[in-house]
Scaffold this active site. Sequence first.
Site, PDB file in Angstrom:
ATOM      1  N   HIS A 149       5.590   4.545  10.217  1.00 31.37           N
ATOM      2  CA  HIS A 149       4.881   4.295  11.488  1.00 31.37           C
ATOM      3  C   HIS A 149       6.025   3.962  12.642  1.00 31.37           C
ATOM      4  CE1 HIS A 149       1.689   3.254  14.455  1.00 31.37           C
ATOM      5  NE2 HIS A 149       1.416   1.608  13.986  1.00 31.37           N
ATOM      6  N   SER A 175     -32.048  16.748   9.948  1.00 25.81           N
ATOM      7  CA  SER A 175     -33.261  17.269  10.392  1.00 25.81           C
ATOM      8  C   SER A 175     -33.229  17.736  11.795  1.00 25.81           C
ATOM      9  CB  SER A 175     -34.493  16.278  10.106  1.00 25.81           C
ATOM     10  OG  SER A 175     -34.199  15.210  11.196  1.00 25.81           O
ATOM     11  N   ASP A 205       4.055  -4.162   9.694  1.00 27.14           N
ATOM     12  CA  ASP A 205       4.828  -3.902  10.913  1.00 27.14           C
ATOM     13  C   ASP A 205       5.226  -4.818  11.663  1.00 27.14           C
ATOM     14  OD1 ASP A 205       4.548  -0.919  10.969  1.00 27.14           O
ATOM     15  OD2 ASP A 205       2.341  -1.235  11.071  1.00 27.14           O
ATOM     16  N   GLU A 240     -29.356   2.231   7.059  1.00 25.40           N
ATOM     17  CA  GLU A 240     -29.566   3.077   8.351  1.00 25.40           C
ATOM     18  C   GLU A 240     -28.206   3.007   9.105  1.00 25.40           C
ATOM     19  OE1 GLU A 240     -31.204   5.356   9.510  1.00 25.40           O
ATOM     20  OE2 GLU A 240     -32.459   5.060   8.118  1.00 25.40           O
ATOM     21  N   SER A 300       0.796  -1.256  -0.167  1.00 24.32           N
ATOM     22  CA  SER A 300      -0.155  -0.043   0.089  1.00 24.32           C
ATOM     23  C   SER A 300       0.834   1.303   0.076  1.00 24.32           C
ATOM     24  CB  SER A 300      -0.789   0.010   1.427  1.00 24.32           C
ATOM     25  OG  SER A 300      -1.734   1.237   1.224  1.00 24.32           O
ATOM     26  N   GLU A 359     -25.393   5.175   5.442  1.00 17.98           N
ATOM     27  CA  GLU A 359     -25.552   6.356   5.531  1.00 17.98           C
ATOM     28  C   GLU A 359     -24.383   7.105   6.442  1.00 17.98           C
ATOM     29  OE1 GLU A 359     -29.267   8.312   6.921  1.00 17.98           O
ATOM     30  OE2 GLU A 359     -30.657   6.656   5.930  1.00 17.98           O
TER      31      GLU A 359
HETATM   32  P1  NDP Z   1       1.858  -3.832   3.139  1.00 17.61           P
HETATM   33  O1  NDP Z   1       0.954  -4.892   3.883  1.00 17.61           O
HETATM   34  O2  NDP Z   1       0.889  -3.265   2.042  1.00 17.61           O
HETATM   35  O3  NDP Z   1       3.033  -4.240   2.619  1.00 17.61           O
HETATM   36  C1  NDP Z   1       3.254  -5.368   1.906  1.00 17.61           C
HETATM   37  C2  NDP Z   1       4.547  -5.290   1.257  1.00 17.61           C
HETATM   38  O4  NDP Z   1       5.433  -5.708   2.162  1.00 17.61           O
HETATM   39  C3  NDP Z   1       4.711  -6.197  -0.151  1.00 17.61           C
HETATM   40  O5  NDP Z   1       5.461  -5.385  -0.837  1.00 17.61           O
HETATM   41  C4  NDP Z   1       5.255  -7.533   0.599  1.00 17.61           C
HETATM   42  O6  NDP Z   1       6.092  -8.121  -0.508  1.00 17.61           O
HETATM   43  C5  NDP Z   1       6.354  -6.790   1.287  1.00 17.61           C
HETATM   44  N1  NDP Z   1       6.733  -7.711   2.326  1.00 17.61           N
HETATM   45  C6  NDP Z   1       6.064  -8.387   3.360  1.00 17.61           C
HETATM   46  N2  NDP Z   1       6.933  -9.239   3.992  1.00 17.61           N
HETATM   47  C7  NDP Z   1       7.889  -9.060   3.394  1.00 17.61           C
HETATM   48  C8  NDP Z   1       9.256  -9.746   3.774  1.00 17.61           C
HETATM   49  N3  NDP Z   1       9.531 -10.743   4.833  1.00 17.61           N
HETATM   50  N4  NDP Z   1      10.453  -9.310   3.035  1.00 17.61           N
HETATM   51  C9  NDP Z   1      10.445  -8.435   2.146  1.00 17.61           C
HETATM   52  N5  NDP Z   1       9.223  -7.746   1.899  1.00 17.61           N
HETATM   53  C10 NDP Z   1       8.153  -8.171   2.432  1.00 17.61           C
HETATM   54  O7  NDP Z   1       2.322  -2.568   4.225  1.00 17.61           O
HETATM   55  P2  NDP Z   1       1.754  -1.166   4.417  1.00 17.61           P
HETATM   56  O8  NDP Z   1       1.958  -0.474   3.171  1.00 17.61           O
HETATM   57  O9  NDP Z   1       0.072  -1.345   4.830  1.00 17.61           O
HETATM   58  O10 NDP Z   1       2.463  -0.636   5.500  1.00 17.61           O
HETATM   59  C11 NDP Z   1       3.529  -0.479   5.465  1.00 17.61           C
HETATM   60  C12 NDP Z   1       4.126   0.607   6.757  1.00 17.61           C
HETATM   61  O11 NDP Z   1       3.344   1.860   6.472  1.00 17.61           O
HETATM   62  C13 NDP Z   1       3.764  -0.002   7.805  1.00 17.61           C
HETATM   63  O12 NDP Z   1       4.743   0.476   8.931  1.00 17.61           O
HETATM   64  C14 NDP Z   1       2.639   0.665   8.258  1.00 17.61           C
HETATM   65  O13 NDP Z   1       2.166   0.973   9.777  1.00 17.61           O
HETATM   66  C15 NDP Z   1       2.836   2.220   7.458  1.00 17.61           C
HETATM   67  N6  NDP Z   1       1.681   2.806   6.979  1.00 17.61           N
HETATM   68  C16 NDP Z   1       0.726   2.029   6.177  1.00 17.61           C
HETATM   69  C17 NDP Z   1      -0.607   2.878   6.021  1.00 17.61           C
HETATM   70  C18 NDP Z   1      -1.519   2.102   4.720  1.00 17.61           C
HETATM   71  O14 NDP Z   1      -2.470   2.936   4.663  1.00 17.61           O
HETATM   72  N7  NDP Z   1      -1.319   1.042   4.670  1.00 17.61           N
HETATM   73  C19 NDP Z   1      -0.638   4.139   6.214  1.00 17.61           C
HETATM   74  C20 NDP Z   1       0.444   5.013   6.821  1.00 17.61           C
HETATM   75  C21 NDP Z   1       1.533   4.185   7.451  1.00 17.61           C
HETATM   76  P3  NDP Z   1       5.542  -9.725  -1.117  1.00 17.61           P
HETATM   77  O15 NDP Z   1       4.574  -9.016  -2.166  1.00 17.61           O
HETATM   78  O16 NDP Z   1       6.735 -10.193  -1.343  1.00 17.61           O
HETATM   79  O17 NDP Z   1       4.642 -10.263   0.000  1.00 17.61           O
END
Ligand code: NDP
Length: 381
Positions: free
Chosen positions: A113, A257, A88, A232, A32, A236
Amino acid sequence: MPGTSSLRVYYDADADLGRLRGRTVAIIGYGSQGHAHALNLRESGVTVIVGLRPGGGSWARATAEKLDVRPVADAARAANLIMMLVPDQDGRAVYEQDVAAAVVPGKTLMFAHGFNVHFKQIVPPTGVDVSMVAPKSPGHLVRSEFQAGRGVPALVAVERDASDHALADALAYAAGIGCTRAGVLPTTFREETESDLFGEQVVLCGGVTALIKAGFETLVAAGYAPELAYFECLHELKLIVDLMYRGGMKFMRYSISDTAEYGDYTRGPTLITSAVRARMQQILADIQSGAFAREWIEESRQGGPNFQRMRREQNDHLIREDLGRPRRPPAPRWAGAPVRGPASGPRGDITPGVRGAPARGTPGPAARADRRDGGPQRADR
Ligand code: NDP
Ligand code: MG
């Protein structure tokens, strides 16, 4: 008075993107947040390497974008700034296995984060800058707002300033992903972590879903049609939140309202009782003491059995999307991606990471002040 403050907010003019020229940023993770940071930074002229596990689903996606994709350890070694954007609960393992060896004095370790640093899952060595740029938005909006020439707000924090310019570098990074267009607020790792966990547990994710479900179930148990109860109690809600987002509670109450407004004043406070507030305090205390973090880390370490079970149970709950489908307008693309389903692109849901504040058109402090002074305009009715 508690709750009032005059935080300095950083905008484009406070950031020097040039600080990142000639340096290399490794984005570890391409989900993400990761895809948005990598693509936005590249379009801002920054040299980006994406660090991933070969064979993972993201590898092909990042490669398809013609990004420089390497195994995590190689990316971390080649970079000056390393941004950790894996989930995380995986952060510590990824850091220990593939990143730690590359984190040498003079480098910068960044996070979106504060969880792993604040709860000491990752303890960076001395001589390294440790900072955070935390967009207050799901990653897909970080990307789409940037592409639209805007940005989402973010928080910035410096945990360790070994170089004496950690804040300037973090602001440059924030500019590179578009956040200084919208405003970047200073905070600390502790404040960001604790308030973020509290917000998502008590209001944004835990609180609101429990409220919707309880209301829905009460109506259905009393014999009302589930479709009606859905509209509801869930559908909404968006319309009401949109009004509050636009002009605060005052504007929302102006628009509903008088009957609804009277019910709001007389019934709402009897629902969120002192017992509920005491429970909120306990949830906050568990966050502050680290009890919640320990529980979640332990759960993740065991492979998340309870987490997976609860996810299944909740997905089977009676409130299903299809109840509302017949009359719902099409959802925006980022909101319509399958919830935690097998991803066909970077993760599309807005689950744990939903960082509270919505992004689109987020008013800066000036706009907020205007609203306070002027209040809602009758013409808006
Ligand atoms: P995601 O769950 O979207 O991240 C997934 C990514 O991490 C994929 O590319 C995955 O690769 C990779 N990954 C997972 N495990 C491993 C591993 N062991 N080795 C290498 N790559 C790995 O994470 P987010 O983007 O949600 O979160 C990332 C950070 O951003 C966190 O600290 C979160 O708290 C922070 N954050 C997130 C927000 C959000 O909207 N989601 C908002 C603000 C902050 P693969 O395809 O190989 O699994
Ligand atoms: Mg949050």
